[in-house]
Design a protein around this motif. Sequence first.
Motif, PDB file in Angstrom:
ATOM      1  N   ILE A 145      81.596  74.365  62.322  1.00 39.95           N
ATOM      2  CA  ILE A 145      81.575  73.161  61.497  1.00 39.95           C
ATOM      3  C   ILE A 145      80.625  73.357  60.325  1.00 39.95           C
ATOM      4  CG2 ILE A 145      81.018  70.703  61.465  1.00 39.95           C
ATOM      5  CD1 ILE A 145      81.775  70.648  64.437  1.00 39.95           C
ATOM      6  N   ILE A 146      81.086  72.992  59.136  1.00 39.76           N
ATOM      7  CA  ILE A 146      80.298  73.163  57.917  1.00 39.76           C
ATOM      8  C   ILE A 146      80.337  71.859  57.136  1.00 39.76           C
ATOM      9  CG2 ILE A 146      80.030  74.496  55.789  1.00 39.76           C
ATOM     10  CD1 ILE A 146      81.734  76.694  57.151  1.00 39.76           C
ATOM     11  N   LEU A 147      79.182  71.381  56.685  1.00 39.31           N
ATOM     12  CA  LEU A 147      79.112  70.208  55.822  1.00 39.31           C
ATOM     13  C   LEU A 147      79.075  70.673  54.375  1.00 39.31           C
ATOM     14  CD1 LEU A 147      76.517  67.985  57.728  1.00 39.31           C
ATOM     15  CD2 LEU A 147      79.001  68.085  57.968  1.00 39.31           C
ATOM     16  N   ARG A 148      79.977  70.135  53.557  1.00 42.70           N
ATOM     17  CA  ARG A 148      80.080  70.570  52.165  1.00 42.70           C
ATOM     18  C   ARG A 148      79.931  69.390  51.203  1.00 42.70           C
ATOM     19  NH1 ARG A 148      81.695  75.678  51.952  1.00 42.70           N
ATOM     20  NH2 ARG A 148      82.960  76.598  53.613  1.00 42.70           N
ATOM     21  N   ASP A 149      79.498  69.703  49.969  1.00 37.65           N
ATOM     22  CA  ASP A 149      79.449  68.709  48.901  1.00 37.65           C
ATOM     23  C   ASP A 149      80.784  68.623  48.169  1.00 37.65           C
ATOM     24  OD1 ASP A 149      76.739  68.212  49.387  1.00 37.65           O
ATOM     25  OD2 ASP A 149      76.151  69.897  48.132  1.00 37.65           O
ATOM     26  N   VAL A 150      81.675  69.571  48.418  1.00 34.67           N
ATOM     27  CA  VAL A 150      82.987  69.625  47.782  1.00 34.67           C
ATOM     28  C   VAL A 150      84.044  69.620  48.881  1.00 34.67           C
ATOM     29  CG1 VAL A 150      82.134  70.866  45.755  1.00 34.67           C
ATOM     30  CG2 VAL A 150      82.906  72.153  47.749  1.00 34.67           C
ATOM     31  N   PRO A 151      85.320  69.322  48.550  1.00 38.08           N
ATOM     32  CA  PRO A 151      86.359  69.284  49.585  1.00 38.08           C
ATOM     33  C   PRO A 151      86.455  70.586  50.374  1.00 38.08           C
ATOM     34  CG  PRO A 151      87.159  68.266  47.578  1.00 38.08           C
ATOM     35  CD  PRO A 151      85.835  68.896  47.237  1.00 38.08           C
ATOM     36  N   CYS A 152      86.979  70.476  51.598  1.00 34.55           N
ATOM     37  CA  CYS A 152      87.129  71.643  52.462  1.00 34.55           C
ATOM     38  C   CYS A 152      88.026  72.690  51.795  1.00 34.55           C
ATOM     39  CB  CYS A 152      87.749  71.232  53.797  1.00 34.55           C
ATOM     40  SG  CYS A 152      86.773  69.993  54.705  1.00 34.55           S
ATOM     41  N   LYS A 153      87.791  73.953  52.137  1.00 31.26           N
ATOM     42  CA  LYS A 153      88.615  75.026  51.613  1.00 31.26           C
ATOM     43  C   LYS A 153      90.021  74.930  52.187  1.00 31.26           C
ATOM     44  CE  LYS A 153      84.771  78.246  50.996  1.00 31.26           C
ATOM     45  NZ  LYS A 153      84.199  79.576  51.372  1.00 31.26           N
ATOM     46  N   ARG A 154      90.946  75.646  51.553  1.00 28.28           N
ATOM     47  CA  ARG A 154      92.354  75.563  51.955  1.00 28.28           C
ATOM     48  C   ARG A 154      92.576  75.971  53.407  1.00 28.28           C
ATOM     49  NH1 ARG A 154      96.533  78.092  47.816  1.00 28.28           N
ATOM     50  NH2 ARG A 154      95.457  76.488  46.600  1.00 28.28           N
ATOM     51  N   ASP A 155      91.784  76.937  53.884  1.00 27.70           N
ATOM     52  CA  ASP A 155      91.966  77.413  55.263  1.00 27.70           C
ATOM     53  C   ASP A 155      91.060  76.707  56.258  1.00 27.70           C
ATOM     54  OD1 ASP A 155      89.663  78.447  54.259  1.00 27.70           O
ATOM     55  OD2 ASP A 155      89.927  80.464  55.084  1.00 27.70           O
ATOM     56  N   GLU A 156      90.423  75.593  55.856  1.00 28.88           N
ATOM     57  CA  GLU A 156      89.565  74.823  56.743  1.00 28.88           C
ATOM     58  C   GLU A 156      90.203  73.483  57.080  1.00 28.88           C
ATOM     59  OE1 GLU A 156      85.156  76.360  55.233  1.00 28.88           O
ATOM     60  OE2 GLU A 156      86.034  74.531  54.381  1.00 28.88           O
ATOM     61  N   ARG A 157      89.843  72.955  58.250  1.00 27.04           N
ATOM     62  CA  ARG A 157      90.357  71.655  58.677  1.00 27.04           C
ATOM     63  C   ARG A 157      89.382  70.561  58.265  1.00 27.04           C
ATOM     64  NH1 ARG A 157      90.303  68.260  63.511  1.00 27.04           N
ATOM     65  NH2 ARG A 157      88.637  69.557  64.368  1.00 27.04           N
ATOM     66  N   ASN A 158      89.908  69.493  57.669  1.00 27.76           N
ATOM     67  CA  ASN A 158      89.091  68.341  57.293  1.00 27.76           C
ATOM     68  C   ASN A 158      88.916  67.459  58.523  1.00 27.76           C
ATOM     69  OD1 ASN A 158      88.121  65.833  56.376  1.00 27.76           O
ATOM     70  ND2 ASN A 158      89.056  66.118  54.360  1.00 27.76           N
ATOM     71  N   ARG A 159      87.705  67.475  59.115  1.00 31.90           N
ATOM     72  CA  ARG A 159      87.459  66.733  60.344  1.00 31.90           C
ATOM     73  C   ARG A 159      87.475  65.229  60.118  1.00 31.90           C
ATOM     74  NH1 ARG A 159      82.652  67.216  62.204  1.00 31.90           N
ATOM     75  NH2 ARG A 159      83.115  67.066  64.423  1.00 31.90           N
ATOM     76  N   ASP A 160      87.124  64.769  58.923  1.00 31.09           N
ATOM     77  CA  ASP A 160      87.163  63.335  58.617  1.00 31.09           C
ATOM     78  C   ASP A 160      88.590  62.809  58.670  1.00 31.09           C
ATOM     79  OD1 ASP A 160      84.374  63.173  58.102  1.00 31.09           O
ATOM     80  OD2 ASP A 160      84.724  64.056  56.145  1.00 31.09           O
ATOM     81  N   ALA A 161      89.522  63.555  58.060  1.00 36.74           N
ATOM     82  CA  ALA A 161      90.921  63.137  58.046  1.00 36.74           C
ATOM     83  C   ALA A 161      91.491  63.148  59.459  1.00 36.74           C
ATOM     84  CB  ALA A 161      91.734  64.052  57.133  1.00 36.74           C
TER      85      ALA A 161
END
Length: 229
Positions: A46-62
């Motif tokens: 799990i990584i917290l980012r200031d920008v949207p998740c990368k294409r190969d990452e899952r958006n845990r919020d969504a």
Amino acid sequence: MRGRGTTASSLATGLYVIANALLLVGPFVSPAFAKMYSCEDAAGRIILRDVPCKRDERNRDAAAAARSPATTPTRVRQIENANPITEAQVQEVVDGMDAARMRGDVPAMLAYVAPDAVFEVEYRLPQGMQFKRFNKDEYAAYLRGGAEFVDGLAFQRESTTILVALAARQAEITSTLRETVRVQGEVLARVTRSKSLVEMRAGRPTIILVRAIMRYEAAERGNSGKPAN
């Protein structure tokens, strides 16, 4: 300085998020304020980012939003909104948390946190990054351990922004804190950027969700009044 050989894992175990350093991402985040994205890579990290998740990452919020649709009673409560939250009330939470922290008053700090609150923290250490997720009981146990309260060390709130959601159902606190803490007996300087979600519970504003990014480095001599060794 002592502790250079300490592993990232042992340091991260001793670290905990401090409720007054909080800010969270709610469903109402305004474009005027930086959002913190919770992403998960292919390895499950799990990584917290200031920008949207990368294409190969899952958006845990969504993913969380899709799993937890609002129930009918919740929708009714939101529509009625008989107990709106105000910026002044949220500011009282910030001030109260700061005052309780300065006193080392753990019960007073915990009084601002909901029983089902969730804390997601990314620790950025010299040895590497660690991600931890805590519930209120785990957070309480850490505070009672005394690691957050170090006499004579600095605590400064550099910035705080409060954003009340449309219909005043929730509010977001965005903060930057600069402080010194003790980790595994070692005094460290810490900068915390956080987002906290606050909503009305039992007639009072209560912290329900926190995400924070904490960066650690050796404390300077002036912060502790004595050299680190």
